[in-house]
Every structure is written in structure tokens, then in C-alpha cells.
Design a protein around this motif. Structure first.
Motif, PDB file in Angstrom:
ATOM      1  N   GLN A 197       1.270  -1.032  -0.185  1.00  8.58           N
ATOM      2  CA  GLN A 197       0.289   0.239  -0.010  1.00  8.58           C
ATOM      3  C   GLN A 197       1.127   1.088   0.336  1.00  8.58           C
ATOM      4  O   GLN A 197       1.837   0.964   0.417  1.00  8.58           O
ATOM      5  CB  GLN A 197      -0.834   0.084   1.396  1.00  8.58           C
ATOM      6  N   ILE A 198       0.089   2.553  -1.138  1.00  9.72           N
ATOM      7  CA  ILE A 198       1.514   3.386  -0.540  1.00  9.72           C
ATOM      8  C   ILE A 198       0.430   4.433   0.269  1.00  9.72           C
ATOM      9  O   ILE A 198      -0.688   4.257   0.636  1.00  9.72           O
ATOM     10  CB  ILE A 198       0.751   4.422  -1.557  1.00  9.72           C
ATOM     11  N   TYR A 199       1.294   5.066   1.243  1.00  9.39           N
ATOM     12  CA  TYR A 199       0.950   5.740   2.967  1.00  9.39           C
ATOM     13  C   TYR A 199       0.755   7.032   2.633  1.00  9.39           C
ATOM     14  O   TYR A 199       1.885   7.538   2.033  1.00  9.39           O
ATOM     15  CB  TYR A 199       1.169   5.033   4.270  1.00  9.39           C
ATOM     16  N   LEU A 200      -0.176   8.028   3.103  1.00  7.74           N
ATOM     17  CA  LEU A 200       0.259   9.776   3.233  1.00  7.74           C
ATOM     18  C   LEU A 200       0.373  10.023   4.819  1.00  7.74           C
ATOM     19  O   LEU A 200      -0.660   9.663   5.372  1.00  7.74           O
ATOM     20  CB  LEU A 200      -0.514  10.522   2.251  1.00  7.74           C
ATOM     21  N   GLY A 201       1.621  10.213   5.109  1.00 12.03           N
ATOM     22  CA  GLY A 201       1.895  10.581   6.718  1.00 12.03           C
ATOM     23  C   GLY A 201       2.117  12.236   6.790  1.00 12.03           C
ATOM     24  O   GLY A 201       2.008  12.884   5.582  1.00 12.03           O
ATOM     25  N   ALA A 202       1.056  12.516   8.123  1.00 12.13           N
ATOM     26  CA  ALA A 202       1.506  14.078   7.747  1.00 12.13           C
ATOM     27  C   ALA A 202       1.559  14.198   9.427  1.00 12.13           C
ATOM     28  O   ALA A 202       0.876  13.293  10.136  1.00 12.13           O
ATOM     29  CB  ALA A 202      -0.203  14.730   7.348  1.00 12.13           C
ATOM     30  N   ARG A 203       1.764  15.223   9.959  1.00 14.20           N
ATOM     31  CA  ARG A 203       1.283  15.579  11.096  1.00 14.20           C
ATOM     32  C   ARG A 203      -0.049  15.839  11.611  1.00 14.20           C
ATOM     33  O   ARG A 203      -1.187  16.200  11.254  1.00 14.20           O
ATOM     34  CB  ARG A 203       2.322  16.646  11.676  1.00 14.20           C
ATOM     35  N   GLU A 204      -0.064  15.123  13.249  1.00 14.06           N
ATOM     36  CA  GLU A 204      -1.659  14.666  13.003  1.00 14.06           C
ATOM     37  C   GLU A 204      -2.210  16.470  13.504  1.00 14.06           C
ATOM     38  O   GLU A 204      -3.359  16.828  13.091  1.00 14.06           O
ATOM     39  CB  GLU A 204      -1.136  14.575  15.526  1.00 14.06           C
ATOM     40  N   GLY A 205      -1.101  17.487  14.055  1.00 11.59           N
ATOM     41  CA  GLY A 205      -1.925  18.882  13.704  1.00 11.59           C
ATOM     42  C   GLY A 205      -2.245  19.566  12.513  1.00 11.59           C
ATOM     43  O   GLY A 205      -3.145  20.268  12.626  1.00 11.59           O
ATOM     44  N   ASP A 206      -2.041  18.916  12.100  1.00 13.92           N
ATOM     45  CA  ASP A 206      -1.939  19.726  10.163  1.00 13.92           C
ATOM     46  C   ASP A 206      -3.247  18.967   9.612  1.00 13.92           C
ATOM     47  O   ASP A 206      -3.598  19.021   8.278  1.00 13.92           O
ATOM     48  CB  ASP A 206      -0.710  19.202   9.403  1.00 13.92           C
ATOM     49  N   LEU A 207      -3.686  17.132  10.262  1.00 14.32           N
ATOM     50  CA  LEU A 207      -4.335  16.807   9.540  1.00 14.32           C
ATOM     51  C   LEU A 207      -5.778  17.742   9.026  1.00 14.32           C
ATOM     52  O   LEU A 207      -6.839  17.668   8.227  1.00 14.32           O
ATOM     53  CB  LEU A 207      -5.184  15.562  10.222  1.00 14.32           C
ATOM     54  N   SER A 208      -6.649  18.853   9.880  1.00 12.31           N
ATOM     55  CA  SER A 208      -7.711  19.806   9.871  1.00 12.31           C
ATOM     56  C   SER A 208      -6.909  20.480   8.730  1.00 12.31           C
ATOM     57  O   SER A 208      -8.301  20.829   8.866  1.00 12.31           O
ATOM     58  CB  SER A 208      -7.467  20.769  11.178  1.00 12.31           C
ATOM     59  N   VAL A 209      -6.294  20.859   8.156  1.00 15.73           N
ATOM     60  CA  VAL A 209      -5.727  22.040   7.248  1.00 15.73           C
ATOM     61  C   VAL A 209      -6.642  21.343   6.128  1.00 15.73           C
ATOM     62  O   VAL A 209      -6.601  20.234   5.482  1.00 15.73           O
ATOM     63  CB  VAL A 209      -4.313  22.113   7.067  1.00 15.73           C
ATOM     64  N   ASP A 210      -7.792  22.210   5.177  1.00 12.97           N
ATOM     65  CA  ASP A 210      -8.314  21.942   4.196  1.00 12.97           C
ATOM     66  C   ASP A 210      -7.583  21.394   3.444  1.00 12.97           C
ATOM     67  O   ASP A 210      -7.946  20.556   2.781  1.00 12.97           O
ATOM     68  CB  ASP A 210      -8.988  23.278   4.236  1.00 12.97           C
ATOM     69  N   TYR A 211      -6.711  22.693   2.845  1.00 12.49           N
ATOM     70  CA  TYR A 211      -6.074  21.462   1.623  1.00 12.49           C
ATOM     71  C   TYR A 211      -5.027  20.208   1.420  1.00 12.49           C
ATOM     72  O   TYR A 211      -4.878  20.081   0.547  1.00 12.49           O
ATOM     73  CB  TYR A 211      -5.669  23.163   0.326  1.00 12.49           C
ATOM     74  N   LEU A 212      -4.597  20.439   2.719  1.00  6.73           N
ATOM     75  CA  LEU A 212      -4.390  18.935   2.545  1.00  6.73           C
ATOM     76  C   LEU A 212      -4.626  18.246   3.396  1.00  6.73           C
ATOM     77  O   LEU A 212      -4.792  16.829   2.663  1.00  6.73           O
ATOM     78  CB  LEU A 212      -2.882  19.226   4.204  1.00  6.73           C
ATOM     79  N   ARG A 213      -6.094  17.894   3.344  1.00  6.87           N
ATOM     80  CA  ARG A 213      -7.145  16.824   3.748  1.00  6.87           C
ATOM     81  C   ARG A 213      -7.402  16.658   2.604  1.00  6.87           C
ATOM     82  O   ARG A 213      -7.320  14.893   2.299  1.00  6.87           O
ATOM     83  CB  ARG A 213      -8.484  17.061   4.586  1.00  6.87           C
ATOM     84  N   ALA A 214      -7.771  18.089   1.145  1.00  5.27           N
ATOM     85  CA  ALA A 214      -8.424  17.290   0.109  1.00  5.27           C
ATOM     86  C   ALA A 214      -6.809  16.703  -0.164  1.00  5.27           C
ATOM     87  O   ALA A 214      -7.609  15.885  -1.568  1.00  5.27           O
ATOM     88  CB  ALA A 214      -8.483  18.869  -0.117  1.00  5.27           C
ATOM     89  N   PHE A 215      -5.812  17.480  -0.605  1.00  5.67           N
ATOM     90  CA  PHE A 215      -4.545  16.160  -0.804  1.00  5.67           C
ATOM     91  C   PHE A 215      -5.032  14.982  -0.876  1.00  5.67           C
ATOM     92  O   PHE A 215      -5.058  13.712  -1.611  1.00  5.67           O
ATOM     93  CB  PHE A 215      -3.839  16.451  -0.716  1.00  5.67           C
ATOM     94  N   ILE A 216      -4.975  13.563   0.220  1.00  3.10           N
ATOM     95  CA  ILE A 216      -5.273  13.129   0.912  1.00  3.10           C
ATOM     96  C   ILE A 216      -6.447  12.214  -0.151  1.00  3.10           C
ATOM     97  O   ILE A 216      -6.743  11.038  -0.016  1.00  3.10           O
ATOM     98  CB  ILE A 216      -5.542  12.799   2.859  1.00  3.10           C
ATOM     99  N   GLU A 217      -7.266  12.941   0.853  1.00  2.00           N
ATOM    100  CA  GLU A 217      -8.653  12.568   0.033  1.00  2.00           C
ATOM    101  C   GLU A 217      -9.093  12.287  -1.440  1.00  2.00           C
ATOM    102  O   GLU A 217      -9.922  11.145  -2.091  1.00  2.00           O
ATOM    103  CB  GLU A 217      -9.665  13.492   0.612  1.00  2.00           C
ATOM    104  N   LEU A 218      -7.958  13.322  -2.347  1.00  2.00           N
ATOM    105  CA  LEU A 218      -7.621  12.998  -3.675  1.00  2.00           C
ATOM    106  C   LEU A 218      -6.958  11.910  -4.078  1.00  2.00           C
ATOM    107  O   LEU A 218      -7.857  11.186  -4.810  1.00  2.00           O
ATOM    108  CB  LEU A 218      -7.846  14.208  -4.705  1.00  2.00           C
ATOM    109  N   ALA A 219      -6.177  11.661  -3.460  1.00  2.00           N
ATOM    110  CA  ALA A 219      -5.250  10.892  -3.573  1.00  2.00           C
ATOM    111  C   ALA A 219      -6.356   8.735  -3.444  1.00  2.00           C
ATOM    112  O   ALA A 219      -5.933   8.503  -4.074  1.00  2.00           O
ATOM    113  CB  ALA A 219      -3.897  10.959  -2.856  1.00  2.00           C
ATOM    114  N   ARG A 220      -7.163   9.489  -2.410  1.00  2.00           N
ATOM    115  CA  ARG A 220      -7.407   8.033  -2.207  1.00  2.00           C
ATOM    116  C   ARG A 220      -8.942   7.575  -3.090  1.00  2.00           C
ATOM    117  O   ARG A 220      -9.011   6.962  -3.278  1.00  2.00           O
ATOM    118  CB  ARG A 220      -8.328   7.884  -1.052  1.00  2.00           C
ATOM    119  N   SER A 221      -9.223   8.583  -3.253  1.00  2.00           N
ATOM    120  CA  SER A 221     -10.389   8.737  -4.216  1.00  2.00           C
ATOM    121  C   SER A 221      -9.789   7.780  -6.249  1.00  2.00           C
ATOM    122  O   SER A 221     -10.601   7.539  -7.333  1.00  2.00           O
ATOM    123  CB  SER A 221     -11.010   9.390  -4.000  1.00  2.00           C
ATOM    124  N   LEU A 222      -8.266   8.372  -6.245  1.00  2.00           N
ATOM    125  CA  LEU A 222      -8.435   7.935  -7.745  1.00  2.00           C
ATOM    126  C   LEU A 222      -8.011   6.553  -7.650  1.00  2.00           C
ATOM    127  O   LEU A 222      -7.399   5.923  -7.067  1.00  2.00           O
ATOM    128  CB  LEU A 222      -6.861   8.828  -7.638  1.00  2.00           C
TER     129      LEU A 222
END
Length: 293
Positions: free
Chosen positions: A268-293
Motif C-alpha cells: 500500500q502507498i501511505y500518506l503521512g502527516a503531522r496530526e495537528g495539520d490534518l485539519s488544514v483543508d487543502y492538505l486533507r483534500a489532497f489525501i482524499e483525492l489520492a484515495r479516490s483515484l
């Protein structure tokens, strides 16, 4: 007692190698820099540096402060940049680190629609880190880490975004190309071409050959995927890569993907981030887009 300016001085002296060079970098006079540090040493009751001729050597206390500077200053600088972006209505830059050489092609498929959806966000990709990917996240050098091998640490979160199978890529006319799967012992006759990564981090070693006590006939390293597969196609060796990537190249090169072992190697490919940054909208959007493709 300990101020940000002191940490800046300690970090810059270590980086530049001398008080004179550090003073120039910080836009201070050497006397002002020296005075600030002498005052701090008096307040702390211990030396930060020991003079050895014209050079300075950090004391145990100085090394502790240098470690503190390397941890805290990047976080403060990152926070200030975020505050500036908020104040000016900007989104900023999403800095992505790569610990997976073949994942670069996968990443390109995510970046293109992401940039279209987030026109106010820039993307920067980094592939080399001074302390590795985990260190780069903690030191705020990157915001997201792309890796197939997450290391769980407090303060970080890794989310799986893409499943794939690791396979052996062989020339189209190779004897192994006609087999349903490769056995570990068959690798002892092959020249294995890999990216320049420690063998303990290569799945073809850790999950396939080493458990069977097998090593390849020879091991070569090549940095670029294109050249690696050109070498494979010309009969110079075999390579272990994700099946999706091997299939893309098989359309234009004389190479064939073959399963590693009867059960294959699932990854599996994982995306890792600092927990405090997961609420940043454009970072979260990248993760969601990566998961959807």
C-alpha cells in the motif's frame, strides 16, 4: 532566559562554522552576537561553546541548545508563515516528500487534478531529506510523506491511499516471463536492478529473497525508472516494481511483470502527516483525492 534569538545564533554558528559568518548571515555585528551569547552563558551559569584556537566547539549544554533550536525554530517559522498566509488570504504551498521512487509516476496523476481543484495552492516535491522522511515531517521540511513503509510515531498519522502488487519485471523473451510466478531460489541466477535504497527497505529482499536465504547473482542500482526498464528490456537484468507501473511500461517496452511467489507481495502507498495539520483543508483534500483515484 533563553530567547529565540539565542537559538537562532546557536543554529547559525553551527551552520556557518564561525561567529563572523553567522553574524553576517543574521545581519548582526560580531560584537553584538558575542555579547548576546556571553550574557546568556552568565544567566545559565555554564558555557555554550569552548574556544579551540580560532574555532568553537559546543559544550554538552551547547549541544542540548542546538537540538532545541533544530526542533523549535522550524516549527516557529512554519507557524509564522501560516499566520502570514491567513492574514493575506493565501493558502500556501503543500510540500510533499517522497520515500518511494516508483511512486513519483503515481503522484503525478494526483497532482494534476489537485492543482486544478486548488488554484491558490502550490505543490513542491522533495525526494532527499537530511534525516529521512520521518525526520523531515518532524522538522517541518515537508507537510506530507509518500511512503510504502510507514513508521508509526507519536504526533504523526499515516493513511493508506493506494493498493498495489510488487512484481518482478523481466524481458519479454526471458524464461521467467512464461511462468505464473517466480520462486525465491530462481533469483540466485538473476542480475537484480533496484533503486539506490538499503536492501532492508526493498520488498524483493525483505519479503521474498531474504526469508528464503537467497541472494541475487548480482545487484545493480539505478536512480531512474526509465533507464532501469531500458536495462531490463535489453536483457541486462530484472527489476522489482509495482505492477501498475510495470504494465504502463510494458505497453511500449519489451518487458513483462511476473508475480513474486505464489501469493504475491501486496503493498500500500501511505500518506503521512503531522496530526495537528490534518485539519488544514487543502492538505486533507489532497489525501482524499489520492484515495479516490
Amino acid at each position: 532566559m533563553i530567547e529565540r534569538s539565542h537559538l537562532n545564533i546557536i543554529r547559525e554558528v553551527e551552520k556557518q562554522g564561525s561567529l563572523t559568518a553567522a553574524a553576517g548571515s543574521l545581519c548582526l555585528t560580531q560584537s553584538a552576537l558575542s555579547h548576546a551569547m556571553k550574557k546568556l552563558e552568565m544567566q545559565l551559569g555554564t558555557d555554550v561553546w569552548l574556544r579551540e584556537g580560532r574555532s568553537l566547539r559546543l559544550t554538552q549544554a551547547g549541544r542540548y541548545l542546538l537540538g532545541l533550536a533544530n526542533r523549535l525554530l522550524p516549527q516557529l517559522e512554519h507557524a509564522e508563515e501560516r499566520m502570514r498566509q491567513f492574514a493575506e488570504g493565501e493558502r500556501g504551498t503543500l510540500r510533499i516528500g517522497m520515500e518511494c521512487h516508483p511512486c513519483y509516476q503515481w503522484l503525478l496523476k494526483v497532482v494534476a487534478p489537485y492543482l486544478a481543484a486548488w488554484p491558490s495552492v502550490d505543490v513542491d516535491v522533495k525526494q532527499k531529506f537530511q534525516f529521512g522522511g520521518i525526520g523531515a515531517l518532524f522538522s517541518y521540511d515537508i507537510d506530507l510523506l509518500v511512503t510504502p513503509d510507514p513508521i508509526l510515531k507519536p504526533g504523526l498519522q499515516f493513511e493508506p491511499v493506494f493498493d498495489y502488487e510488487q512484481v518482478l519485471v523481466v524481458p519479454r523473451d526471458h524464461a521467467l516471463a512464461k511462468q505464473a510466478f517466480v520462486k525465491p531460489e530462481q533469483m540466485s541466477y538473476e542480475v537484480l536492478i533496484t533503486y539506490p535504497v538499503a536492501i532492508e527497505r526493498l520488498d524483493v529482499y525483505s519479503q521474498f529473497m531474504l526469508p528464503a536465504g537467497v541472494m541475487p547473482k548480482r545487484h545493480k542500482t539505478i536512480e531512474t525508472t526509465d533507464i532501469m526498464l531500458q536495462m531490463v528490456a535489453s536483457g541486462r537484468g530484472v527489476a522489482a516494481l509495482p505492477r501498475w507501473l510495470a504494465q504502463e511500461y510494458a505497453a511500449s517496452m519489451a518487458v513483462v511483470p511476473v508475480r513474486l511467489g505464489a501469493e504475491g507481495i501486496a503493498k500500500q502507498i501511505y500518506l503521512g502527516a503531522r496530526e495537528g495539520d490534518l485539519s488544514v483543508d487543502y492538505l486533507r483534500a489532497f489525501i482524499e483525492l489520492a484515495r479516490s483515484l
